[in-house]
Design an enzyme around this catalytic site. Structure first.
Site, PDB file in Angstrom:
ATOM      1  N   ASP A 472       0.870  -1.170   0.000  1.00 50.05           N
ATOM      2  CA  ASP A 472       0.000   0.000   0.000  1.00 50.05           C
ATOM      3  C   ASP A 472       0.914   1.229   0.000  1.00 50.05           C
ATOM      4  O   ASP A 472       2.107   1.125   0.290  1.00 50.05           O
ATOM      5  CB  ASP A 472      -0.890  -0.023   1.234  1.00 50.05           C
ATOM      6  CG  ASP A 472      -1.852   1.154   1.295  1.00 50.05           C
ATOM      7  OD1 ASP A 472      -2.332   1.576   0.233  1.00 50.05           O
ATOM      8  OD2 ASP A 472      -2.085   1.660   2.402  1.00 50.05           O
ATOM      9  N   ASP A 709      -4.833   5.861  -3.807  1.00 54.07           N
ATOM     10  CA  ASP A 709      -4.526   7.236  -4.169  1.00 54.07           C
ATOM     11  C   ASP A 709      -4.513   7.388  -5.688  1.00 54.07           C
ATOM     12  O   ASP A 709      -4.590   6.414  -6.438  1.00 54.07           O
ATOM     13  CB  ASP A 709      -3.173   7.628  -3.580  1.00 54.07           C
ATOM     14  CG  ASP A 709      -3.084   9.129  -3.316  1.00 54.07           C
ATOM     15  OD1 ASP A 709      -3.908   9.876  -3.872  1.00 54.07           O
ATOM     16  OD2 ASP A 709      -2.195   9.549  -2.563  1.00 54.07           O
ATOM     17  N   ASP A 858      -1.688  -0.992   5.888  1.00 49.94           N
ATOM     18  CA  ASP A 858      -1.991  -0.516   7.237  1.00 49.94           C
ATOM     19  C   ASP A 858      -3.439  -0.126   7.433  1.00 49.94           C
ATOM     20  O   ASP A 858      -3.815   0.347   8.497  1.00 49.94           O
ATOM     21  CB  ASP A 858      -1.112   0.690   7.573  1.00 49.94           C
ATOM     22  CG  ASP A 858      -1.464   1.912   6.736  1.00 49.94           C
ATOM     23  OD1 ASP A 858      -1.955   1.728   5.608  1.00 49.94           O
ATOM     24  OD2 ASP A 858      -1.253   3.041   7.201  1.00 49.94           O
TER      25      ASP A 858
END
Length: 952
Positions: A472, A709, A858
């Site tokens: 990530d 993102d 996370d």
């Protein structure tokens, strides 16, 4: 479909990427009676086999049949595993419970059988309905499919009556994501009935009968400890998962005649209208907004802790556009996300229509993926089982040989039975599985000492096989958010020197754009929103004011500090000064920009402020306002790994009242702009990121970024972290729908990306470029002359080539370009705007290509991928740690090489222990067979003599 009475497999769709096959079975009394007789004669062993193989039980005790006669359904999933589900019947009555008419309205068809029953079954928390007339099975869905957008604004806007809601609840069930936590006795029985422990119980019984006490006691103690650890881990995981999803709140539901009542969240059904409180709430269902605005934290889905503004579903006129949660996500509220704040609409209330409930929601799907993960296959274990099967054959030969030899020499029956069964425990070592775990146990201890905790020790060995590691981005590779380094204004067609102090700039279009062109909101007396917007606004030192409900204000207002006002001739010279934001066009990744329509106090003029990617903003601006060295300045910044945004503005001519501005076309607002300058930001990597990525590259472990993102930021981070080298080639793949024809099938375009991480616009010729199903073919191709100069005649083998794609393109490839999917995955490095399900899907696709995949993340949006990967490691102790086999208290990716090293050490230990015990057992078996050929006195001590020989 066929409507014959012959049994056949029926395909049912679970989702767009997964189908199951179903076959009906009915009870057969004769076959059932025969099975019971055999079970009694085998002392219950047959039922034990049926417990291990549920499909065998169904096939042995039932007969295949047509669905209309079926009592059970045999399901074959996409992993070729078999499951058995009971077919339930629900009597449909018009005067009680769910009416037939209501059922037809919900399901869009009549599926009630001749006896007035609705037949269905539940598989992995999902309801499936049987359509006996068409011999079909389909998934029960809410309003997320085949529902026109206008239906939410008209048909469902008034809410459901209490009786309608109760009838729908009979079909949909409770709005509850229930995680069952079994009691310790039940878990103990399930664990003990594992084939491994059954064989150990058998072996211990034989050894005790042969007075082989000490070794039996050692094996018994090891097994007890192993069972205790397994019970503790399983129960702790289930309790943690249940606490994560457990909820019992009260919500306001709109009833006909505009009456609002409070009900439990568990009775919500698709079609209910809920009223979102002003102070916000945690969403317990999926819903579509029909009135008012919401500011929502969707970090549990996207991983980006950026509040998102949700707007009501727009009126479609006479258009029958169907609602789609993905296409209309700007108007959708998803279960598990938190509504931080609301802004009232035309009805003075924020209302939303429930679309999905329970396990059909976004959060429910995530929990379901955790509860029913993809089966994990490890070649070492698979080959070990095959070898154990070979040892079992050898043991059977030895058993027959021992019986014959001892019978010929006149041994007693009891002695023959004990010696023969002992041969089986010699040839197939019961301690083999326990020995294979020794390396994992010590590796787990070493990992714990380095703050890495494991809840699935079997995954430690898998960690040693990893050849691809996925990461990530936000919070994993990078720090949260970006930092504003400075701004560079443009004036009269040229750039001014960059300044780092925005607050010292005179008030004008540039500072006004920075102060207004954002989607920030005040939440709990604190300004929050997109990190870029937040940094930009805070740099101005302006004040942000939400609309005051008591005074009837409608618009957000921003004001500069009173003591530093410096204004040009076109602005108010003295006194109060503020700008009201009249309308917002939210950021669009497809358009790469956002804009607002605003008005300064005391000024009748209305202006548009726009910000976005430099290339797009410059193309929308008047050429004379764009500096001649624009491209050179932009390249200097981007080559240093900086993120650059451009600002622009223009006055707007409008007719009528300010409310008419909401109906203006976006393309008319965002054209003929005046270029204002650049805003330079930096997305800082964590200091440990680049060294770890370089270490993985040296170990020939491929690294991949999967993020929620945007793509440009992801490209920037990939280059800075070392995933993409300075001489590597990055190609942006995008799915585009052709406008020249009626065919809606998207076309894939391959565009080279310059050093500033932006597409050049030059497309790569893709015809005959790829060879399907050949990984290495991509390394041997040469890019053709049509590519931009940076790529001409450069062999792909000379430098690594990376593909960058977004989630929408990935979906298009899966649905329309399956022949290109493997090629994209093999060379893909940057995967941006990916949803949780897409992250999990990508990991599965990599596994289908026989890669061993690791995943590090996370956020709650990483849960599915962390659970699916061969080795998932969470950097958070929140939701992600529930799904992840590993949890690191080290908040960076330095834990990844540690995990891989320990995995390799454990793997080598397990492999060597397997070879040792296998050879030990075979040598001991041959020694005992030889000793059994001697006199009677050798039989009781044969095993002991063989042990002495082996151990010197």
């Amino acid at each position: 479909m066929s409507t014959s009475s012959v049994a056949s497999w029926v395909t049912a769709e679970v989702d767009s990427n997964e189908n199951i096959e179903c076959c009906g079975y009915k009870k057969n009394p004769l076959k059932t009676a025969v099975c019971y007789v055999v079970a009694v004669l085998s002392l219950g062993f047959l039922f034990l086999v049926f417990y291990w193989k549920e499909d065998w039980r169904l096939k042995c005790m039932c007969a295949p049949c047509h669905l209309k006669e079926a009592d059970f359904v045999l399901i074959k999933d996409i992993y070729r595993r078999y499951h058995v589900c009971d077919i339930r019947r629900n009597l449909v009555k018009d005067n009680d419970g769910c009416s037939r008419e209501m059922l037809r309205t919900i399901l869009k068809k009549d599926v009630v059988d001749a006896d007035g029953n609705l037949r269905f079954f539940k598989f992995q928390k999902i309801f499936f309905i049987l359509d006996l007339a068409l011999h079909e099975i389909f998934r029960l869905r809410g309003l997320e499919s085949n529902t026109p957008c206008n239906a939410f604004l008209k048909q469902y806007a008034g809410g459901l009556s209490e009786s309608q809601s109760e009838q729908r609840q009979v079909i949909y069930g409770k709005n509850d994501i229930y995680v069952r936590v079994r009691s310790i006795p039940v878990l103990l029985v399930q664990e003990v009935l594992n084939p491994f422990y059954i064989f150990q119980i058998f072996s211990i019984a034989v050894w005790l009968a042969d007075e082989y006490i000490y070794y039996s006691a050692c094996i018994l103690i090891m097994s007890a400890i192993s069972i205790a650890i397994s019970l503790y881990t399983t129960r702790k995981q289930n309790l943690t998962l249940r606490s994560m999803v457990q909820s019992d709140t009260v919500v306001k539901v709109l009833r006909p005649n505009n009456k609002a009542v409070e009900v439990s969240e568990k009775v919500l059904v698709p079609g209910d209208v809920i009223i979102i409180p002003h102070h916000g709430c945690m969403m317990t269902c999926d819903a579509v907004l029909i009135s008012g605005n919401c500011i929502v934290n969707e970090s549990s889905l996207t991983g980006e802790s950026v509040p998102v503004t949700k707007t009501p579903l727009p009126h479609q006129g006479d258009c029958m556009t169907e609602y789609c949660p993905i296409e209309h996500k700007r108007h959708s509220l998803f279960c598990g996300t938190k509504v931080i704040q609301t802004r009232q609409g035309d009805t003075d209330e924020v209302r939303a229509v429930v679309v999905q409930t329970g396990f059909s929601t976004a959060k429910g799907s995530l929990v379901q993926a955790i509860m029913y993960p993809k089966p994990m296959e490890f070649r070492l274990y698979r080959d070990a089982l095959r070898f154990v099967g070979l040892l079992a054959v050898i043991a059977f030969v030895g058993l027959v040989y021992a019986i014959i030899m001892m019978t010929l020499k006149g041994a007693t029956v009891s002695r023959i039975i004990i010696r023969a069964l002992d041969i089986v425990t010699i040839a197939v070592p019961p301690a083999l599985p326990a020995a294979l775990t020794i390396g994992m146990v010590y590796a787990q201890i070493r990992l714990k000492a380095q703050q890495i905790f494991c809840i699935s020790p079997q995954r430690i060995n898998l960690s040693g096989t990893i050849d691809i590691f996925c990461f990530d981005k936000t919070g994993t590779l990078t720090e949260e958010g970006l930092d504003l380094l400075g701004v560079q204004m443009a004036e009269n067609g040229r750039f001014l020197p960059m300044t780092t102090s925005v607050s010292s700039l005179p008030i004008g279009p540039f500072t006004s754009t920075m102060a207004t062109c954002h989607s920030l909101a005040v939440v709990n007396d604190e300004l929050s929103g997109d990190p870029i917007d937040l940094k930009m606004f805070q740099a101005t030192d302006w004040t942000f004011k939400e609309p005051d409900r008591t005074s009837g204000e409608k618009f957000i207002k921003v004001e500069p500090p009173k003591d530093v006002i410096q204004m040009g001739d076109s602005y108010k010279e003295k006194g109060d000064y503020g700008i009201s934001v009249l309308h917002l066009f939210p950021f669009s990744s497809a358009l790469q920009r956002m804009s607002v329509i605003a008005q300064t106090e005391g000024d009748d003029r209305v202006v548009a402020y726009v910000k976005g990617s430099p290339e797009i903003i410059s193309s929308l601006s008047k050429p004379e306002t764009v500096p001649d060295n624009f491209q050179q300045v932009l390249s200097n910044y981007t080559q240093d790994g900086l993120r650059v945004l451009a600002l622009a503005w223009k006055p707007i001519q409008y007719e009528g009242t300010l409310d008419n501005l909401k109906n203006m076309q976006r393309k008319n607002v965002e054209e003929e702009l005046e270029f204002l300058g650049l805003m330079i930001l930096e997305n800082k990597l964590k200091p440990e990121t680049r060294p770890v990525i370089e270490e993985l590259n040296r170990a020939n472990i491929r690294t991949i970024m999967i993020t929620g993102d945007n793509l440009l930021t992801a490209m920037n981070v990939a280059c800075k972290s070392g995933m993409c080298g300075p001489d590597d080639t990055v190609i942006h793949i995008q799915a585009e729908t052709p406008e020249c024809c009626d065919d809606s099938t998207p076309i894939l375009t391959y565009k080279a990306v310059d050093k500033d991480h932006t597409p050049t616009g030059d497309q790569i010729e893709t015809k005959n470029y790829f060879k399907n199903n050949e990984k290495e073919a991509l390394e041997m191709k040469t890019i053709k002359d049509e590519v931009s100069p940076m790529l001409v005649n450069k062999p792909l083998a000379a430098c690594r080539t990376h593909y960058a794609i977004d989630g929408a393109t990935y979906d298009a490839i899966q649905q329309h370009h399956q022949d290109q999917l493997q090629n994209v995955i093999v060379k893909g490095t940057i995967f941006a705007r990916f949803s949780p399900n897409q992250k999990m899907s990508l990991v599965e696709e990599l596994q289908h290509l026989d890669y061993f995949v690791g995943m590090c993340g996370d956020g709650a949006n990483d849960c599915g991928a962390l659970k699916t990967a061969h080795a998932g490691i969470s950097l958070s102790e929140a939701e992600a740690s529930v799904a992840s086999p590993f949890t690191s208290k080290i908040p960076n990716i330095s834990c990844v090489p540690i995990l891989i090293r320990e995995g390799r050490a454990a793997l080598v230990t397990s492999f060597e222990m397997f070879k040792f015990l296998a050879m030990y057992g075979l040598i001991q078996f041959m020694s005992v067979m030889i000793l059994y050929s001697f006199t009677h006195s050798s039989w009781p001590g044969a095993r002991h003599i063989a042990w002495v020989v082996l151990n010197g």
